[in-house]
Motif scaffolding. Structure first.
Motif, PDB file in Angstrom:
ATOM      1  N   UNK A  14       0.822  -1.220   0.000  1.00 27.98           N
ATOM      2  CA  UNK A  14       0.000   0.000   0.000  1.00 27.98           C
ATOM      3  C   UNK A  14       0.854   1.267   0.000  1.00 27.98           C
ATOM      4  N   UNK A  15       1.914   1.273   0.779  1.00 24.71           N
ATOM      5  CA  UNK A  15       2.786   2.443   0.797  1.00 24.71           C
ATOM      6  C   UNK A  15       3.500   2.623  -0.537  1.00 24.71           C
ATOM      7  N   UNK A  16       3.879   1.532  -1.185  1.00 22.12           N
ATOM      8  CA  UNK A  16       4.522   1.622  -2.498  1.00 22.12           C
ATOM      9  C   UNK A  16       3.555   2.185  -3.537  1.00 22.12           C
ATOM     10  N   UNK A  17       2.302   1.729  -3.496  1.00 21.93           N
ATOM     11  CA  UNK A  17       1.297   2.232  -4.437  1.00 21.93           C
ATOM     12  C   UNK A  17       1.064   3.721  -4.219  1.00 21.93           C
ATOM     13  N   UNK A  18       0.910   4.134  -2.978  1.00 19.34           N
ATOM     14  CA  UNK A  18       0.661   5.546  -2.684  1.00 19.34           C
ATOM     15  C   UNK A  18       1.864   6.415  -3.050  1.00 19.34           C
ATOM     16  N   UNK A  45       2.484   0.207 -10.246  1.00 21.43           N
ATOM     17  CA  UNK A  45       1.921   0.608  -8.954  1.00 21.43           C
ATOM     18  C   UNK A  45       1.277   1.989  -9.049  1.00 21.43           C
ATOM     19  N   UNK A  46       1.888   2.876  -9.816  1.00 19.79           N
ATOM     20  CA  UNK A  46       1.302   4.205 -10.004  1.00 19.79           C
ATOM     21  C   UNK A  46      -0.009   4.111 -10.775  1.00 19.79           C
ATOM     22  N   UNK A  47      -0.086   3.240 -11.764  1.00 20.29           N
ATOM     23  CA  UNK A  47      -1.322   3.054 -12.521  1.00 20.29           C
ATOM     24  C   UNK A  47      -2.425   2.490 -11.627  1.00 20.29           C
ATOM     25  N   UNK A  48      -2.060   1.552 -10.760  1.00 20.48           N
ATOM     26  CA  UNK A  48      -3.041   1.007  -9.817  1.00 20.48           C
ATOM     27  C   UNK A  48      -3.559   2.118  -8.906  1.00 20.48           C
ATOM     28  N   UNK A  56      -7.898   2.037  -2.980  1.00 25.42           N
ATOM     29  CA  UNK A  56      -6.605   2.150  -2.304  1.00 25.42           C
ATOM     30  C   UNK A  56      -6.746   2.996  -1.045  1.00 25.42           C
ATOM     31  N   UNK A  57      -7.507   4.072  -1.121  1.00 27.67           N
ATOM     32  CA  UNK A  57      -7.693   4.908   0.065  1.00 27.67           C
ATOM     33  C   UNK A  57      -8.475   4.162   1.148  1.00 27.67           C
ATOM     34  N   UNK A  58      -9.468   3.399   0.751  1.00 24.06           N
ATOM     35  CA  UNK A  58     -10.196   2.589   1.741  1.00 24.06           C
ATOM     36  C   UNK A  58      -9.294   1.528   2.355  1.00 24.06           C
ATOM     37  N   UNK A  59      -8.422   0.951   1.548  1.00 23.14           N
ATOM     38  CA  UNK A  59      -7.482  -0.033   2.073  1.00 23.14           C
ATOM     39  C   UNK A  59      -6.501   0.622   3.047  1.00 23.14           C
ATOM     40  N   UNK A  60      -6.080   1.847   2.756  1.00 17.33           N
ATOM     41  CA  UNK A  60      -5.191   2.562   3.677  1.00 17.33           C
ATOM     42  C   UNK A  60      -5.891   2.863   5.001  1.00 17.33           C
ATOM     43  N   UNK A  61      -7.143   3.260   4.925  1.00 13.47           N
ATOM     44  CA  UNK A  61      -7.908   3.530   6.143  1.00 13.47           C
ATOM     45  C   UNK A  61      -8.104   2.249   6.956  1.00 13.47           C
TER      46      UNK A  61
END
Length: 70
Positions: A14-18, A45-48, A56-61
């Motif tokens: 998740x941190x790599x994607x963000x 990862x940037x495209x994802x 991704x934001x919900x997964x981070x939360x």
């Protein structure tokens, strides 16, 4: 050590994607020239992060809540 703990592995992904999404927003040519090879993983990862940003934001939360409740 993040490879042996599933929660830590998810956190690193998740941190790599963000991070890659942020870098692509600030300097798009930096990641666009490396679409293949091992550095292509950062482009992917940037495209994802761009296309699935609500998820991704919900997964981070969810990850933040699970870490706080630990």
């Amino acid at each position: 050590s993040a490879l042996f703990n599933f929660q830590s592995l998810l956190l690193v992904i998740l941190l790599a994607i963000c991070t890659c999404t942020f870098v692509k927003a600030q300097a798009p040519t930096l990641l666009d020239r490396n679409k293949t090879g091992i550095l292509g993983l950062f482009w992917k990862a940037a495209r994802i992060g761009e296309r699935l940003s609500p998820y991704v934001s919900l997964a981070c939360i969810a990850m933040a809540i699970s870490i706080l409740l630990e």
